[in-house]
Every structure is written in C-alpha cells, then in structure tokens.
Motif scaffolding. Sequence first.
Motif, PDB file in Angstrom:
ATOM      1  N   GLU A 170     -16.746  -1.125  13.283  1.00 38.00           N
ATOM      2  CA  GLU A 170     -15.301  -1.173  13.068  1.00 38.00           C
ATOM      3  C   GLU A 170     -14.905  -0.594  11.713  1.00 38.00           C
ATOM      4  O   GLU A 170     -15.558  -0.839  10.700  1.00 38.00           O
ATOM      5  CB  GLU A 170     -14.837  -2.625  13.157  1.00 38.00           C
ATOM      6  N   PHE A 171     -13.831   0.180  11.734  1.00 37.28           N
ATOM      7  CA  PHE A 171     -13.200   0.642  10.507  1.00 37.28           C
ATOM      8  C   PHE A 171     -11.925  -0.173  10.294  1.00 37.28           C
ATOM      9  O   PHE A 171     -11.069  -0.245  11.182  1.00 37.28           O
ATOM     10  CB  PHE A 171     -12.844   2.125  10.590  1.00 37.28           C
ATOM     11  N   ILE A 172     -11.824  -0.769   9.124  1.00 33.91           N
ATOM     12  CA  ILE A 172     -10.639  -1.544   8.776  1.00 33.91           C
ATOM     13  C   ILE A 172      -9.857  -0.762   7.735  1.00 33.91           C
ATOM     14  O   ILE A 172     -10.348  -0.514   6.626  1.00 33.91           O
ATOM     15  CB  ILE A 172     -11.014  -2.929   8.244  1.00 33.91           C
ATOM     16  N   LEU A 173      -8.655  -0.355   8.094  1.00 38.11           N
ATOM     17  CA  LEU A 173      -7.801   0.403   7.189  1.00 38.11           C
ATOM     18  C   LEU A 173      -6.945  -0.561   6.379  1.00 38.11           C
ATOM     19  O   LEU A 173      -6.327  -1.476   6.940  1.00 38.11           O
ATOM     20  CB  LEU A 173      -6.891   1.355   7.971  1.00 38.11           C
ATOM     21  N   ASP A 174      -6.930  -0.363   5.082  1.00 37.78           N
ATOM     22  CA  ASP A 174      -6.130  -1.220   4.213  1.00 37.78           C
ATOM     23  C   ASP A 174      -4.646  -0.954   4.444  1.00 37.78           C
ATOM     24  O   ASP A 174      -4.191   0.192   4.408  1.00 37.78           O
ATOM     25  CB  ASP A 174      -6.498  -0.938   2.753  1.00 37.78           C
ATOM     26  N   GLU A 175      -3.890  -2.009   4.667  1.00 35.82           N
ATOM     27  CA  GLU A 175      -2.450  -1.865   4.839  1.00 35.82           C
ATOM     28  C   GLU A 175      -1.748  -1.551   3.527  1.00 35.82           C
ATOM     29  O   GLU A 175      -0.634  -1.042   3.515  1.00 35.82           O
ATOM     30  CB  GLU A 175      -1.868  -3.138   5.452  1.00 35.82           C
ATOM     31  N   GLY A 176      -2.407  -1.863   2.426  1.00 38.76           N
ATOM     32  CA  GLY A 176      -1.829  -1.552   1.126  1.00 38.76           C
ATOM     33  C   GLY A 176      -2.143  -0.141   0.685  1.00 38.76           C
ATOM     34  O   GLY A 176      -3.141   0.455   1.104  1.00 38.76           O
ATOM     35  N   ARG A 177      -1.272   0.393  -0.145  1.00 39.44           N
ATOM     36  CA  ARG A 177      -1.509   1.701  -0.752  1.00 39.44           C
ATOM     37  C   ARG A 177      -1.337   1.548  -2.255  1.00 39.44           C
ATOM     38  O   ARG A 177      -0.458   0.822  -2.716  1.00 39.44           O
ATOM     39  CB  ARG A 177      -0.549   2.743  -0.190  1.00 39.44           C
ATOM     40  N   TYR A 178      -2.189   2.247  -2.998  1.00 38.84           N
ATOM     41  CA  TYR A 178      -2.221   2.080  -4.446  1.00 38.84           C
ATOM     42  C   TYR A 178      -1.844   3.391  -5.118  1.00 38.84           C
ATOM     43  O   TYR A 178      -2.189   4.469  -4.623  1.00 38.84           O
ATOM     44  CB  TYR A 178      -3.599   1.586  -4.883  1.00 38.84           C
ATOM     45  N   LEU A 179      -1.147   3.282  -6.238  1.00 37.99           N
ATOM     46  CA  LEU A 179      -0.611   4.458  -6.917  1.00 37.99           C
ATOM     47  C   LEU A 179      -1.264   4.635  -8.275  1.00 37.99           C
ATOM     48  O   LEU A 179      -1.574   3.656  -8.973  1.00 37.99           O
ATOM     49  CB  LEU A 179       0.905   4.330  -7.084  1.00 37.99           C
ATOM     50  N   VAL A 180      -1.430   5.887  -8.667  1.00 39.31           N
ATOM     51  CA  VAL A 180      -2.084   6.174  -9.934  1.00 39.31           C
ATOM     52  C   VAL A 180      -1.206   5.760 -11.112  1.00 39.31           C
ATOM     53  O   VAL A 180      -1.704   5.571 -12.226  1.00 39.31           O
ATOM     54  CB  VAL A 180      -2.471   7.670 -10.023  1.00 39.31           C
ATOM     55  N   ASN A 181       0.086   5.595 -10.882  1.00 41.36           N
ATOM     56  CA  ASN A 181       0.927   5.116 -11.975  1.00 41.36           C
ATOM     57  C   ASN A 181       0.859   3.602 -12.136  1.00 41.36           C
ATOM     58  O   ASN A 181       1.530   3.030 -12.998  1.00 41.36           O
ATOM     59  CB  ASN A 181       2.383   5.585 -11.821  1.00 41.36           C
ATOM     60  N   ASP A 182       0.036   2.933 -11.305  1.00 38.06           N
ATOM     61  CA  ASP A 182      -0.303   1.523 -11.513  1.00 38.06           C
ATOM     62  C   ASP A 182      -1.824   1.432 -11.623  1.00 38.06           C
ATOM     63  O   ASP A 182      -2.513   0.909 -10.754  1.00 38.06           O
ATOM     64  CB  ASP A 182       0.209   0.667 -10.350  1.00 38.06           C
ATOM     65  N   LEU A 183      -2.340   1.976 -12.711  1.00 42.14           N
ATOM     66  CA  LEU A 183      -3.783   2.052 -12.902  1.00 42.14           C
ATOM     67  C   LEU A 183      -4.483   0.692 -12.888  1.00 42.14           C
ATOM     68  O   LEU A 183      -5.582   0.579 -12.347  1.00 42.14           O
ATOM     69  CB  LEU A 183      -4.103   2.793 -14.200  1.00 42.14           C
ATOM     70  N   PRO A 184      -3.911  -0.374 -13.472  1.00 35.50           N
ATOM     71  CA  PRO A 184      -4.619  -1.664 -13.432  1.00 35.50           C
ATOM     72  C   PRO A 184      -4.918  -2.141 -12.015  1.00 35.50           C
ATOM     73  O   PRO A 184      -6.019  -2.636 -11.736  1.00 35.50           O
ATOM     74  CB  PRO A 184      -3.656  -2.616 -14.155  1.00 35.50           C
ATOM     75  N   ALA A 185      -3.955  -1.976 -11.092  1.00 39.92           N
ATOM     76  CA  ALA A 185      -4.186  -2.394  -9.707  1.00 39.92           C
ATOM     77  C   ALA A 185      -5.210  -1.493  -9.029  1.00 39.92           C
ATOM     78  O   ALA A 185      -6.108  -1.967  -8.309  1.00 39.92           O
ATOM     79  CB  ALA A 185      -2.880  -2.389  -8.930  1.00 39.92           C
ATOM     80  N   LEU A 186      -5.116  -0.187  -9.247  1.00 39.40           N
ATOM     81  CA  LEU A 186      -6.051   0.759  -8.642  1.00 39.40           C
ATOM     82  C   LEU A 186      -7.470   0.517  -9.137  1.00 39.40           C
ATOM     83  O   LEU A 186      -8.421   0.454  -8.343  1.00 39.40           O
ATOM     84  CB  LEU A 186      -5.611   2.184  -8.955  1.00 39.40           C
ATOM     85  N   GLY A 188      -8.599  -2.215 -10.313  1.00 41.07           N
ATOM     86  CA  GLY A 188      -9.025  -3.511  -9.800  1.00 41.07           C
ATOM     87  C   GLY A 188      -9.637  -3.400  -8.422  1.00 41.07           C
ATOM     88  O   GLY A 188     -10.665  -4.031  -8.128  1.00 41.07           O
ATOM     89  N   VAL A 189      -9.020  -2.598  -7.551  1.00 44.30           N
ATOM     90  CA  VAL A 189      -9.564  -2.394  -6.207  1.00 44.30           C
ATOM     91  C   VAL A 189     -10.913  -1.683  -6.278  1.00 44.30           C
ATOM     92  O   VAL A 189     -11.882  -2.076  -5.611  1.00 44.30           O
ATOM     93  CB  VAL A 189      -8.574  -1.596  -5.344  1.00 44.30           C
ATOM     94  N   LEU A 190     -10.991  -0.640  -7.079  1.00 42.26           N
ATOM     95  CA  LEU A 190     -12.249   0.097  -7.188  1.00 42.26           C
ATOM     96  C   LEU A 190     -13.364  -0.778  -7.766  1.00 42.26           C
ATOM     97  O   LEU A 190     -14.518  -0.696  -7.317  1.00 42.26           O
ATOM     98  CB  LEU A 190     -12.036   1.346  -8.048  1.00 42.26           C
ATOM     99  N   GLN A 191     -13.015  -1.619  -8.728  1.00 41.02           N
ATOM    100  CA  GLN A 191     -14.031  -2.523  -9.277  1.00 41.02           C
ATOM    101  C   GLN A 191     -14.470  -3.538  -8.234  1.00 41.02           C
ATOM    102  O   GLN A 191     -15.653  -3.885  -8.155  1.00 41.02           O
ATOM    103  CB  GLN A 191     -13.489  -3.243 -10.517  1.00 41.02           C
ATOM    104  N   ARG A 192     -13.546  -4.010  -7.421  1.00 39.21           N
ATOM    105  CA  ARG A 192     -13.915  -4.933  -6.344  1.00 39.21           C
ATOM    106  C   ARG A 192     -14.906  -4.260  -5.383  1.00 39.21           C
ATOM    107  O   ARG A 192     -15.870  -4.887  -4.925  1.00 39.21           O
ATOM    108  CB  ARG A 192     -12.675  -5.388  -5.591  1.00 39.21           C
ATOM    109  N   ILE A 193     -14.669  -2.994  -5.079  1.00 39.92           N
ATOM    110  CA  ILE A 193     -15.578  -2.265  -4.194  1.00 39.92           C
ATOM    111  C   ILE A 193     -16.973  -2.179  -4.813  1.00 39.92           C
ATOM    112  O   ILE A 193     -17.987  -2.394  -4.132  1.00 39.92           O
ATOM    113  CB  ILE A 193     -15.020  -0.864  -3.889  1.00 39.92           C
TER     114      ILE A 193
END
Length: 204
Positions: A170-186, A188-193
């Motif tokens: 199964e491929f699970i697509l994230d319903e959220g989208r992240y923007l480069v102008n919100d680097l802390p959130a982006l 954060g997701v990459l660090q979680r990965i």
Amino acid sequence: MAYPDFTVFDLRQQFGVHFRAEQLFGDVETVEPSAWLRQSIKIGLEVGFNSEKSRSERLVTPVLLELCERNHREFSIYSGMNLDIDPAQGLRGECDFICSFSRIQDFITAPVFCIAEAKKQDLEQGIIQCAAQLIAARRLNELEGHSPRALFGCSTTGTEWRFLRYEGNEFILDEGRYLVNDLPALLGVLQRIVDLSRAGFTVA
C-alpha cells in the motif's frame, strides 16, 4: 517503460499495490532551520528557476543538505543517478534524489529509505513516478538483506512538498502539503522520516 511512464493503473495491475490518503505527520515537531538554509532558500527564490533541474539545485538540494548535516552526515544523498533494478518491468531510469544510510557515494546501495522527485509543476505525476521508484528501492533493499517496514517518498516543486509512505502493498499519500516558506514544519517532517527509517534499519 521507465519510471516516468507509469500510471496509477500500471502500478496497480503490474505490482498489485493500492493507494489511499491520510494525514501522515499530524503530530510532528518543528525543526528550526539554520541561518545558512534560510539564506540559501531566500536567494534561490529571488533568483528564480525555469526548469526541474534548477528547482532541484536551488530549493531541494539545500533542504536535503541541511537534513544530512543535522543528522551528522549518517546518510548519503544521491542526485540524478539511475536506479535500474528490473528493466523488463520498467523499474529503471533516473531518480532526482535518493537517500540511503549507506556511506558509499560512488554508486547507489542499500539501505535506501527515501526518494524525492522534483517536478516543475505536476506534483501528482511526481507521486506516481516516485511510487514506482520506491517499488524498485524495496527490491534493492531486499536483494542486500534489508527489509524495513516502510519506505518514504516525496514529490516536490521545490516550493511545495507532498509525501507518501510505502508499506506492505500500500501507498499512503499524505493529505497535508508542506511549503518551503515554512521551513520548520518541512524540516520537522523530513526529520521524522529519518527517525522512523533509522529505527527500521541497522545503521552502521
């Protein structure tokens, strides 16, 4: 056939995978970017970009380098290298970015844990292409004795990022989208990965 040629129908019929969507990273902690990354992204946005290659170089590469540095360079980032696992099934061609816990820089080797595709506009097509690459990445991992629970991928325009997880069939697509102008959130997701992937592998 190669990675860009696949459709959702092809992936379902050929590899028996399914797709669904959910919020993958709802509780992720933000990560404060360095001054270097903020400045690099600022310059990249001001200079602009007219191709997928320029988006990769000016927006995606700085983010991934920051992530690598934050994690003490424990993983390699392969850029523009071929992942030719099963050409007969179309699992061949170039990947924009591959992240692997291997420290070998000369060629792609397992364990691969994340793949990112930088697209000029079409995030959805990037997701399909990335899904095909993740199928190949799992096969590479298995050939080299690694069987992680999940692999991660991303389709990005550089300014907008959308993630997916490959687990089971199964491929699970994230319903959220992240923007480069919100680097802390982006970040954060990459660090979680990175954290989830590290837990799934034995990292030398």
